[in-house]
Design a protein around this motif. Sequence first.
Motif, short mmCIF file in Angstrom:
data_model
loop_
_atom_site.label_atom_id
_atom_site.label_comp_id
_atom_site.label_asym_id
_atom_site.label_seq_id
_atom_site.Cartn_x
_atom_site.Cartn_y
_atom_site.Cartn_z
N HIS A 60 5.24 -13.05 -9.96
CA HIS A 60 4.48 -13.68 -9.17
C HIS A 60 4.36 -15.10 -10.26
O HIS A 60 4.49 -15.91 -10.06
CB HIS A 60 3.50 -13.15 -8.75
CG HIS A 60 2.66 -14.14 -7.56
ND1 HIS A 60 0.74 -14.06 -7.54
CD2 HIS A 60 2.87 -15.35 -7.18
CE1 HIS A 60 0.28 -15.11 -6.95
NE2 HIS A 60 2.12 -15.98 -6.81
N GLY A 62 3.76 -14.00 -14.00
CA GLY A 62 2.67 -13.58 -15.06
C GLY A 62 1.62 -12.63 -15.45
O GLY A 62 1.46 -12.32 -16.82
N GLY A 63 1.25 -11.88 -14.58
CA GLY A 63 0.41 -11.16 -15.11
C GLY A 63 0.15 -10.47 -15.65
O GLY A 63 1.41 -9.65 -15.27
N TYR A 86 -0.67 -8.21 -5.91
CA TYR A 86 0.30 -7.99 -5.51
C TYR A 86 0.52 -6.20 -6.23
O TYR A 86 0.59 -6.51 -6.55
CB TYR A 86 1.64 -9.01 -6.73
CG TYR A 86 1.80 -10.35 -5.88
CD1 TYR A 86 1.04 -10.89 -4.98
CD2 TYR A 86 2.86 -11.34 -5.71
CE1 TYR A 86 1.11 -12.15 -4.30
CE2 TYR A 86 2.66 -12.10 -5.16
CZ TYR A 86 2.26 -12.79 -4.31
OH TYR A 86 2.64 -14.11 -4.00
FE1 FES Z 1 -0.11 -13.31 -9.03
FE2 FES Z 1 0.46 -11.25 -10.58
S1 FES Z 1 0.48 -12.97 -11.65
S2 FES Z 1 -0.56 -10.83 -8.62
#
Ligand code: FES
Length: 159
Positions: A60, A62-63, A86
């Motif tokens: 999404h 880069g988390g 997410y």
């Molecule tokens: Fe947004 Fe993972 S970066 S849910």
Amino acid sequence: STPSSFPPPSSSPAPASHLIGRKEDIVKAGRLIKTVNVCREILVLYHQGTLHAMDLRCYHAGGPLQHGDIEEFNGRLCIVCPWHKYKITLAEGEGLYQAVDDPTVKPLRTHWRSKGVKQRIHKVTEVKGSVYVTLNDCSEAIESDVYQTERYRTGSIQA
Ligand code: FES
């Protein structure tokens, strides 16, 4: 030379296995980050007797998935990204979300749906107590590839 742009792992000459470490150490640690193929960051995790490997950075934005909780949704094990929650299936890298059946009907009823494969999942093998990862060389772009580029790494959003 360092791969700089979008190529999926298939740009390497042949699918190769990368030594990650001893299984007992991974089991003990639970999670491990490893850079393979010069610059691909992989998360290897052990959960309920199974080893999994995937791109480290969430498709999404880069988390850091190494900090994600693992939960079951609709009977499927997912890692939940710590940044915006997410949900990504461990086995396939599918993005799951809850779709509303009919927004005009209250209370809202939802069901789980898949956005398709969003996170690149890699293959894990174990040989005599050593764990190897073979990069998923599917040549189609998968969204998490974006966060495996140098442009992303040198940007300010890196956490
Ligand atoms: Fe947004 Fe993972 S970066 S849910």
